[in-house]
Design a protein around this motif. Structure first.
Motif, PDB file in Angstrom:
ATOM      1  N   PRO A  56      55.833  96.705  91.193  1.00  0.00           N
ATOM      2  CA  PRO A  56      57.121  96.373  91.820  1.00  0.00           C
ATOM      3  C   PRO A  56      57.175  96.519  93.336  1.00  0.00           C
ATOM      4  N   ASP A  57      56.427  97.441  93.915  1.00  0.00           N
ATOM      5  CA  ASP A  57      56.513  97.673  95.361  1.00  0.00           C
ATOM      6  C   ASP A  57      55.369  97.028  96.137  1.00  0.00           C
ATOM      7  N   ILE A  58      54.723  96.053  95.535  1.00  0.00           N
ATOM      8  CA  ILE A  58      53.586  95.414  96.182  1.00  0.00           C
ATOM      9  C   ILE A  58      54.026  94.656  97.428  1.00  0.00           C
ATOM     10  N   LEU A  59      53.142  94.603  98.427  1.00  0.00           N
ATOM     11  CA  LEU A  59      53.413  93.902  99.686  1.00  0.00           C
ATOM     12  C   LEU A  59      52.430  92.762  99.879  1.00  0.00           C
ATOM     13  N   PRO A  60      52.891  91.633 100.469  1.00  0.00           N
ATOM     14  CA  PRO A  60      54.224  91.406 101.039  1.00  0.00           C
ATOM     15  C   PRO A  60      55.311  91.369  99.966  1.00  0.00           C
ATOM     16  N   ASP A  61      56.548  91.746 100.383  1.00  0.00           N
ATOM     17  CA  ASP A  61      57.641  91.770  99.423  1.00  0.00           C
ATOM     18  C   ASP A  61      58.170  90.359  99.194  1.00  0.00           C
ATOM     19  N   SER A  62      59.165  90.237  98.353  1.00  0.00           N
ATOM     20  CA  SER A  62      59.645  88.913  97.949  1.00  0.00           C
ATOM     21  C   SER A  62      60.240  88.117  99.096  1.00  0.00           C
ATOM     22  N   SER A  63      60.648  88.791 100.173  1.00  0.00           N
ATOM     23  CA  SER A  63      61.196  88.098 101.334  1.00  0.00           C
ATOM     24  C   SER A  63      60.122  87.731 102.349  1.00  0.00           C
ATOM     25  N   GLY A  64      58.886  88.156 102.099  1.00  0.00           N
ATOM     26  CA  GLY A  64      57.791  87.867 103.021  1.00  0.00           C
ATOM     27  C   GLY A  64      57.486  88.986 103.990  1.00  0.00           C
ATOM     28  N   LYS A  65      58.290  90.053 103.952  1.00  0.00           N
ATOM     29  CA  LYS A  65      58.006  91.187 104.825  1.00  0.00           C
ATOM     30  C   LYS A  65      56.806  91.967 104.291  1.00  0.00           C
ATOM     31  N   GLY A  66      56.033  92.537 105.215  1.00  0.00           N
ATOM     32  CA  GLY A  66      54.869  93.317 104.819  1.00  0.00           C
ATOM     33  C   GLY A  66      53.596  92.509 104.753  1.00  0.00           C
ATOM     34  N   GLN A  67      53.581  91.327 105.394  1.00  0.00           N
ATOM     35  CA  GLN A  67      52.331  90.572 105.491  1.00  0.00           C
ATOM     36  C   GLN A  67      51.303  91.400 106.250  1.00  0.00           C
ATOM     37  N   GLU A  68      50.067  91.404 105.744  1.00  0.00           N
ATOM     38  CA  GLU A  68      48.985  92.178 106.348  1.00  0.00           C
ATOM     39  C   GLU A  68      49.425  93.612 106.615  1.00  0.00           C
ATOM     40  N   SER A  69      50.002  94.228 105.581  1.00  0.00           N
ATOM     41  CA  SER A  69      50.472  95.603 105.700  1.00  0.00           C
ATOM     42  C   SER A  69      49.292  96.557 105.852  1.00  0.00           C
ATOM     43  N   LYS A  70      49.553  97.720 106.380  1.00  0.00           N
ATOM     44  CA  LYS A  70      48.492  98.676 106.663  1.00  0.00           C
ATOM     45  C   LYS A  70      48.325  99.663 105.512  1.00  0.00           C
ATOM     46  N   ALA A  71      47.063  99.993 105.252  1.00  0.00           N
ATOM     47  CA  ALA A  71      46.731 101.021 104.272  1.00  0.00           C
ATOM     48  C   ALA A  71      45.716 101.962 104.906  1.00  0.00           C
ATOM     49  N   ARG A  72      45.770 103.225 104.514  1.00  0.00           N
ATOM     50  CA  ARG A  72      44.882 104.218 105.102  1.00  0.00           C
ATOM     51  C   ARG A  72      43.444 103.994 104.646  1.00  0.00           C
ATOM     52  N   SER A  73      42.522 103.962 105.597  1.00  0.00           N
ATOM     53  CA  SER A  73      41.105 103.835 105.290  1.00  0.00           C
ATOM     54  C   SER A  73      40.354 104.978 105.962  1.00  0.00           C
ATOM     55  N   SER A  74      39.030 105.003 105.795  1.00  0.00           N
ATOM     56  CA  SER A  74      38.237 106.061 106.415  1.00  0.00           C
ATOM     57  C   SER A  74      38.209 105.944 107.933  1.00  0.00           C
ATOM     58  N   LYS A  75      38.647 104.785 108.458  1.00  0.00           N
ATOM     59  CA  LYS A  75      38.659 104.560 109.908  1.00  0.00           C
ATOM     60  C   LYS A  75      40.076 104.314 110.403  1.00  0.00           C
ATOM     61  N   GLY A  76      41.019 105.051 109.839  1.00  0.00           N
ATOM     62  CA  GLY A  76      42.413 104.878 110.229  1.00  0.00           C
ATOM     63  C   GLY A  76      43.078 103.814 109.382  1.00  0.00           C
ATOM     64  N   PHE A  77      44.209 103.312 109.857  1.00  0.00           N
ATOM     65  CA  PHE A  77      44.929 102.287 109.121  1.00  0.00           C
ATOM     66  C   PHE A  77      44.308 100.912 109.369  1.00  0.00           C
ATOM     67  N   LYS A  78      44.159 100.133 108.283  1.00  0.00           N
ATOM     68  CA  LYS A  78      43.634  98.779 108.390  1.00  0.00           C
ATOM     69  C   LYS A  78      44.563  97.835 107.644  1.00  0.00           C
ATOM     70  N   LYS A  79      44.578  96.575 108.088  1.00  0.00           N
ATOM     71  CA  LYS A  79      45.441  95.577 107.470  1.00  0.00           C
ATOM     72  C   LYS A  79      44.845  95.097 106.153  1.00  0.00           C
ATOM     73  N   LEU A  80      45.740  94.845 105.195  1.00  0.00           N
ATOM     74  CA  LEU A  80      45.324  94.396 103.873  1.00  0.00           C
ATOM     75  C   LEU A  80      46.220  93.241 103.453  1.00  0.00           C
ATOM     76  N   ASP A  81      45.626  92.172 102.919  1.00  0.00           N
ATOM     77  CA  ASP A  81      46.402  90.981 102.569  1.00  0.00           C
ATOM     78  C   ASP A  81      47.471  91.288 101.530  1.00  0.00           C
ATOM     79  N   VAL A  82      47.064  91.917 100.425  1.00  0.00           N
ATOM     80  CA  VAL A  82      47.994  92.278  99.353  1.00  0.00           C
ATOM     81  C   VAL A  82      47.784  93.755  99.065  1.00  0.00           C
ATOM     82  N   ASN A  83      48.864  94.521  99.106  1.00  0.00           N
ATOM     83  CA  ASN A  83      48.751  95.976  99.144  1.00  0.00           C
ATOM     84  C   ASN A  83      49.739  96.621  98.183  1.00  0.00           C
ATOM     85  N   TYR A  84      49.198  97.321  97.184  1.00  0.00           N
ATOM     86  CA  TYR A  84      50.050  98.130  96.309  1.00  0.00           C
ATOM     87  C   TYR A  84      49.683  99.589  96.520  1.00  0.00           C
TER      88      TYR A  84
END
Length: 262
Positions: A56-84
């Motif tokens: 239910p909280d997957i990004l981008p959301d239904s309005s299109g917000k959260g495109q290339e949202s950030k997720a924590r990686s071993s090298k800081g935050f990185k952009k991810l196409d689809v992010n749950y």
């Protein structure tokens, strides 16, 4: 256990292709780059919308917000196409989308950018899995359908070569497996001819491809979505199989207190 409403999804990405622009008039390097980026963003929205009933909280959301949202990686935050991601899980599911849309002017094949795409996928998988080894990562590489038809006596088709290249980027079945691997990788083949414009099917790179031509067995978009959900469930809600009863979600058996013997 996650559940998706995948069966009702259309098996066509014509809207996403048209939103990216006119492929036949995309000729310069900058135009091709912009086309690929816009198509990837539109496809990310398609995947997120398709997976939303299960996540239910997957990004981008239904309005299109959260495109290339950030997720924590071993090298800081990185952009991810689809992010749950959740507070409990951290990154639970990530889908990385790559599109290779144009033949090389010299070779007349689609293979020129495979090395670059594979390098990007390797970095994504490593950075996320090193930080969050239980995250499920799925990659989908999109190619035009005619990538199946450019093989010859001395070389497989561009599609066949894609399967050869990207098979080395998948097969991560266990959180202790190499971080540079994705749990699943698929090649999406889309039709760019007007008669069947946007029709799309998907191939698991762990399957056997034909050396040339289109594979006989492909996944529909709804089937691909279900494969992603089931891959996530195997990591997070494994099922225990009985010989004489239906499979069930793994739960720890009740612990009985020890009693002293008389």
């Amino acid at each position: 256990m996650a559940r998706s409403g995948a069966s009702a999804l259309p098996n066509n990405i014509a809207a996403e292709l048209r939103a990216a622009g006119d492929r036949s008039k995309t000729v310069t390097r900058e135009q091709k780059k912009n086309y690929a980026e816009l198509l990837s963003r539109r496809l990310a929205q398609r995947f997120a919308d398709a997976l939303r009933s299960a996540f239910p909280d997957i990004l981008p959301d239904s309005s299109g917000k959260g495109q290339e949202s950030k997720a924590r990686s071993s090298k800081g935050f990185k952009k991810l196409d689809v992010n749950y991601s959740t507070v409990e899980l951290g990154l639970g599911l990530g889908v990385s989308i790559k599109t290779i849309n144009f033949r090389d002017a010299t070779t007349k094949r689609y293979t020129k950018n495979y090395t670059r795409a594979d390098g990007e996928l390797r970095a994504e998988a490593s950075d996320y899995h090193e930080r969050q080894p239980y995250a499920v990562m799925v990659a989908v590489i999109f190619l035009p359908l005619d990538a199946c038809d450019d093989g010859g006596k001395n070389a497989p088709s561009s599609f066949g070569q894609a399967v050869q290249v990207f098979r080395f980027r998948t097969g991560r079945e266990n959180p202790k497996d190499p971080a540079m691997l994705f749990e699943r990788v698929f090649v999406g083949l889309y039709d760019a001819d007007e008669k069947h414009f946007g029709e799309v099917t998907f191939f698991d790179v762990m399957s056997k491809p034909p050396r040339t031509g289109k594979p006989a067995t492909m996944l529909s978009f709804p089937q691909l979505v279900q494969e992603i959900v089931e891959t996530y469930d195997r990591r997070n809600s494994p099922r225990f199989e009985w010989e004489d009863a239906a499979p069930e979600k793994v739960t720890a058996p009740p612990v009985e207190e020890d009693e002293e013997e008389d």
